[in-house]
Design a protein around this motif. Structure first.
Motif, PDB file in Angstrom:
ATOM      1  N   PHE A   1      19.274  42.304  29.033  1.00 30.12           N
ATOM      2  CA  PHE A   1      18.927  43.047  30.242  1.00 30.12           C
ATOM      3  C   PHE A   1      19.561  42.396  31.468  1.00 30.12           C
ATOM      4  N   SER A   2      19.647  41.081  31.454  1.00 30.75           N
ATOM      5  CA  SER A   2      20.151  40.367  32.621  1.00 30.75           C
ATOM      6  C   SER A   2      21.669  40.438  32.728  1.00 30.75           C
ATOM      7  N   ASN A   3      22.385  40.060  31.649  1.00 31.17           N
ATOM      8  CA  ASN A   3      23.847  39.975  31.782  1.00 31.17           C
ATOM      9  C   ASN A   3      24.566  41.291  31.487  1.00 31.17           C
ATOM     10  N   GLU A   4      23.873  42.269  30.880  1.00 35.51           N
ATOM     11  CA  GLU A   4      24.396  43.621  30.665  1.00 35.51           C
ATOM     12  C   GLU A   4      25.640  43.675  29.783  1.00 35.51           C
ATOM     13  N   ALA A   5      25.958  42.614  29.072  1.00 38.19           N
ATOM     14  CA  ALA A   5      27.139  42.620  28.209  1.00 38.19           C
ATOM     15  C   ALA A   5      26.987  43.671  27.112  1.00 38.19           C
ATOM     16  N   GLY A   6      27.941  44.583  27.044  1.00 40.96           N
ATOM     17  CA  GLY A   6      27.917  45.630  26.040  1.00 40.96           C
ATOM     18  C   GLY A   6      27.207  46.893  26.473  1.00 40.96           C
ATOM     19  N   LEU A   7      26.515  46.848  27.620  1.00 35.56           N
ATOM     20  CA  LEU A   7      25.766  48.034  28.053  1.00 35.56           C
ATOM     21  C   LEU A   7      26.662  49.082  28.714  1.00 35.56           C
ATOM     22  N   GLY A   8      27.874  48.691  29.102  1.00 39.10           N
ATOM     23  CA  GLY A   8      28.798  49.659  29.675  1.00 39.10           C
ATOM     24  C   GLY A   8      28.659  49.856  31.168  1.00 39.10           C
ATOM     25  N   SER A   9      27.945  48.986  31.851  1.00 36.07           N
ATOM     26  CA  SER A   9      27.781  49.103  33.304  1.00 36.07           C
ATOM     27  C   SER A   9      28.864  48.328  34.052  1.00 36.07           C
ATOM     28  N   ALA A  10      29.034  47.055  33.733  1.00 30.69           N
ATOM     29  CA  ALA A  10      30.004  46.210  34.434  1.00 30.69           C
ATOM     30  C   ALA A  10      31.448  46.719  34.361  1.00 30.69           C
ATOM     31  N   PRO A  11      31.891  47.364  33.259  1.00 28.70           N
ATOM     32  CA  PRO A  11      33.280  47.839  33.222  1.00 28.70           C
ATOM     33  C   PRO A  11      33.640  48.792  34.354  1.00 28.70           C
ATOM     34  N   ASN A  12      32.654  49.518  34.897  1.00 27.26           N
ATOM     35  CA  ASN A  12      32.930  50.432  36.005  1.00 27.26           C
ATOM     36  C   ASN A  12      33.416  49.677  37.233  1.00 27.26           C
ATOM     37  N   VAL A  13      32.881  48.476  37.445  1.00 26.59           N
ATOM     38  CA  VAL A  13      33.312  47.644  38.566  1.00 26.59           C
ATOM     39  C   VAL A  13      34.586  46.895  38.208  1.00 26.59           C
ATOM     40  N   ALA A  14      34.681  46.433  36.967  1.00 26.93           N
ATOM     41  CA  ALA A  14      35.873  45.695  36.538  1.00 26.93           C
ATOM     42  C   ALA A  14      37.136  46.522  36.725  1.00 26.93           C
ATOM     43  N   ALA A  15      37.029  47.838  36.567  1.00 31.03           N
ATOM     44  CA  ALA A  15      38.201  48.711  36.670  1.00 31.03           C
ATOM     45  C   ALA A  15      38.739  48.818  38.081  1.00 31.03           C
ATOM     46  N   THR A  16      37.949  48.439  39.084  1.00 34.84           N
ATOM     47  CA  THR A  16      38.385  48.597  40.480  1.00 34.84           C
ATOM     48  C   THR A  16      39.377  47.530  40.924  1.00 34.84           C
ATOM     49  N   ALA A  17      39.479  46.441  40.170  1.00 32.42           N
ATOM     50  CA  ALA A  17      40.285  45.299  40.610  1.00 32.42           C
ATOM     51  C   ALA A  17      41.776  45.518  40.376  1.00 32.42           C
ATOM     52  N   TYR A  18      42.575  45.023  41.300  1.00 33.05           N
ATOM     53  CA  TYR A  18      44.014  44.978  41.103  1.00 33.05           C
ATOM     54  C   TYR A  18      44.344  43.654  40.422  1.00 33.05           C
ATOM     55  N   VAL A  19      44.812  43.726  39.186  1.00 35.80           N
ATOM     56  CA  VAL A  19      45.222  42.537  38.438  1.00 35.80           C
ATOM     57  C   VAL A  19      46.544  42.837  37.755  1.00 35.80           C
ATOM     58  N   LYS A  20      47.196  41.787  37.281  1.00 35.17           N
ATOM     59  CA  LYS A  20      48.502  41.950  36.638  1.00 35.17           C
ATOM     60  C   LYS A  20      48.381  42.366  35.172  1.00 35.17           C
ATOM     61  N   HIS A  21      47.280  41.984  34.537  1.00 34.36           N
ATOM     62  CA  HIS A  21      47.101  42.275  33.115  1.00 34.36           C
ATOM     63  C   HIS A  21      45.626  42.568  32.856  1.00 34.36           C
ATOM     64  N   PRO A  22      45.300  43.559  32.015  1.00 38.76           N
ATOM     65  CA  PRO A  22      43.896  43.900  31.751  1.00 38.76           C
ATOM     66  C   PRO A  22      43.050  42.735  31.259  1.00 38.76           C
ATOM     67  N   ILE A  23      43.640  41.860  30.444  1.00 33.58           N
ATOM     68  CA  ILE A  23      42.890  40.720  29.904  1.00 33.58           C
ATOM     69  C   ILE A  23      42.435  39.794  31.021  1.00 33.58           C
ATOM     70  N   SER A  24      43.198  39.733  32.113  1.00 34.02           N
ATOM     71  CA  SER A  24      42.821  38.858  33.230  1.00 34.02           C
ATOM     72  C   SER A  24      41.449  39.227  33.773  1.00 34.02           C
ATOM     73  N   GLN A  25      41.185  40.515  33.946  1.00 40.46           N
ATOM     74  CA  GLN A  25      39.886  40.933  34.444  1.00 40.46           C
ATOM     75  C   GLN A  25      38.811  40.796  33.371  1.00 40.46           C
ATOM     76  N   GLY A  26      39.199  40.943  32.099  1.00 38.17           N
ATOM     77  CA  GLY A  26      38.249  40.698  31.012  1.00 38.17           C
ATOM     78  C   GLY A  26      37.751  39.262  31.021  1.00 38.17           C
ATOM     79  N   ILE A  27      38.671  38.324  31.238  1.00 38.65           N
ATOM     80  CA  ILE A  27      38.314  36.907  31.325  1.00 38.65           C
ATOM     81  C   ILE A  27      37.393  36.667  32.525  1.00 38.65           C
ATOM     82  N   THR A  28      37.715  37.282  33.649  1.00 43.98           N
ATOM     83  CA  THR A  28      36.898  37.131  34.853  1.00 43.98           C
ATOM     84  C   THR A  28      35.479  37.636  34.622  1.00 43.98           C
ATOM     85  N   GLN A  29      35.336  38.758  33.932  1.00 44.94           N
ATOM     86  CA  GLN A  29      34.009  39.309  33.685  1.00 44.94           C
ATOM     87  C   GLN A  29      33.222  38.493  32.658  1.00 44.94           C
TER      88      GLN A  29
END
Length: 482
Positions: free
Chosen positions: A271-299
């Motif tokens: 409930f706290s970290n929401e990993a796998g719940l599909g909520s955080a990816p909506n915010v992760a997609a807003t970032a400008y990064v050079k490679h998708p894995i970079s934002q995956g690591i950040t999250q």
């Protein structure tokens, strides 16, 4: 009404009751193993995003660090204060260990889902990015799964944008009323005004607010907890031993023993970290990064900071205090944390906690609003709909704070969150080979000596990628994708 309530009760039993937590755990272990413990191999790399010298984003874009703070602000909420206290009360000190365990495997799950959100994101008319599970269902799985994206969007909006925002504002108003004696209606007015100002500024204003708010919130709370630990340093080994012995069934602190510790630790951690719940990816997609894995690591770092750092702060504050009585299950979570702080630092600390709850609640409210905005984009593109949503969110925040009983109307929040989590898990399992291809591409570039891997959409021509979202020059003119 009774029929509707029964339906959602059954839905909650079918998701959170017995199916969802084991599935999330299995998925996390599965992804950890197949990615070669990616969260450990890239652990030190995660922290690079916190350094200003590693910021290379266009100032007009959301940076990786800003996206991290927005998602962290959403993950860090009342659950980090009240939820941890409830977990310890019902599951004993061992629940803390299982919260750590689910966070470790959840870091891999979050990396995968946020990577997919990045690779399938779309450029909008104002040059920003939007994406998430709805986007990777439509563009990753295909148009025949459009219905699944709509189901996800409805669940996301109802649970996070409306239900959880009411709960967050209610938590804050209750804490202010208890510690300062301020009537709930004034807390509601305050939250509604500030929320309206932020949400009408869009994702860029949300990101800028979070870039300032979240570091202050997190560092002040961590600093307070470290002070408590230092003042009780001699007791820390005893508490650590208590956590491990209770977690492994060597010492029973509550009724249910090891089983209660596992159940409460896993549930509260998820409930706290929401990993796998599909909520955080909506915010992760807003970032400008050079490679998708970079934002995956950040999250992945966001999950670590939320559960293993901030939740642990609350846990140690409680377990090092005389306020915690093993087996006592009739204590409210917020009250237990307040009592623990007061026992360590004196009466002033309950006012600090009220301030912390304000920051935690507000950061979650603006995060939940953005999830609702993203969900709305999956359902309709009508510009008037966005204004209706914003007004509705402000109203929900006000009602949730000013009317304690109003939150009972949102009984559907947890069941719908369980359903959207199942939809998200189905999608990321089907798209897991894509995530593995991206991970291999990222690792191959690192091995070749490229310190900052860059995605070449041409290498993934078989995927429905928006090339304008991966323009090497982000300031160049963009055209929104269809």
């Amino acid at each position: 009404m009774e029929t509707i309530t029964h339906f959602f009760t059954v839905l909650e039993d079918l998701t959170w009751g017995w199916a969802l937590i084991p599935i999330l755990v299995v998925f996390g272990v599965f992804m950890t193993a197949l990615t070669g413990f990616v969260q450990l191999r890239f652990f030190t790399r995660m922290f690079r995003v916190l350094s200003p010298k590693n910021e290379h984003a266009d100032p007009s874009q959301i940076s990786a660090r800003q996206a991290l703070f927005v998602s962290l602000g959403g993950r860090v909420g009342g659950g980090n204060i009240a939820g941890v206290a409830v977990a310890i009360t019902l599951g004993g000190p061992g629940a803390v260990f299982w919260m750590w365990a689910i966070a470790l495997v959840g870091m891999a799950t979050s990396l995968v889902e946020c990577t997919l959100a990045q690779v399938f994101k779309r450029t909008t008319s104002d040059g920003s990015y939007r994406g998430g599970p709805g986007s990777y269902i439509r563009h990753g799985l295909g148009s025949q799964y459009r219905w699944l994206a709509i189901l996800y969007a409805v669940c996301l909006m109802a649970s996070f944008a409306f239900g959880f925002n009411a709960f967050q504002s209610n938590t804050f108003a209750g804490a202010v009323n208890n510690s300062l004696g301020i009537d709930r209606i004034w807390s509601g007015v305050f939250l509604a005004v500030v929320t309206g100002f932020i949400v009408y500024g869009g994702i860029r204003r949300i990101a800028k607010a979070s870039d300032v708010l979240i570091p202050v919130m997190a560092l002040s709370y961590i600093g307070m907890a470290l002070l408590v630990v230092v003042l009780n340093i001699a007791e820390v080994p005893r508490v650590m031993a208590l956590i491990f012995s209770n977690a492994l069934g060597l010492e029973e602190a509550v009724s249910g023993g090891m089983g209660a510790a596992i159940a409460q630790g896993l549930r509260r951690g998820l409930f706290s970290n929401e990993a796998g719940l599909g909520s955080a990816p909506n915010v992760a997609a807003t970032a400008y990064v050079k490679h998708p894995i970079s934002q995956g690591i950040t999250q992945s770092l966001s999950v670590f900071l939320d559960t293993i750092v901030i939740c642990s702060c609350t846990a140690f504050v409680i377990l090092l205090s005389s306020a915690y009585v093993p087996g006592a299950t009739d204590v409210d979570g917020i009250v237990l944390t307040q009592q623990a702080l007061v026992s360590h630092l004196g009466g002033w600390s309950q006012y600090y906690l009220t301030f912390a709850i304000l920051l935690f609640a507000f950061s979650s409210i603006i995060y939940n609003y953005y999830l609702g905005e993203t969900a709305l984009s999956e359902l309709t593109g009508h510009p008037m709909a966005l204004h209706v949503l914003r007004v509705a969110i402000v109203a929900v925040v006000f009602l949730g704070a000013s009317a304690p009983g109003a939150t009972s109307v949102f009984f559907f929040s947890d069941p719908l969150m369980g359903l959207l989590a199942l939809v998200n898990l189905i999608a990321i399992l089907m798209l897991f080979p894509v995530a593995m291809r991206l991970l291999k591409d990222y690792q191959d570039q690192l091995k070749a000596g490229h310190e900052r891997p860059v995605l070449d959409p041409g290498q993934f021509a078989d995927l429905d990628i928006d090339p304008t979202a991966w323009d090497a020059s982000p300031t160049a003119a963009r055209k929104p994708s269809a």
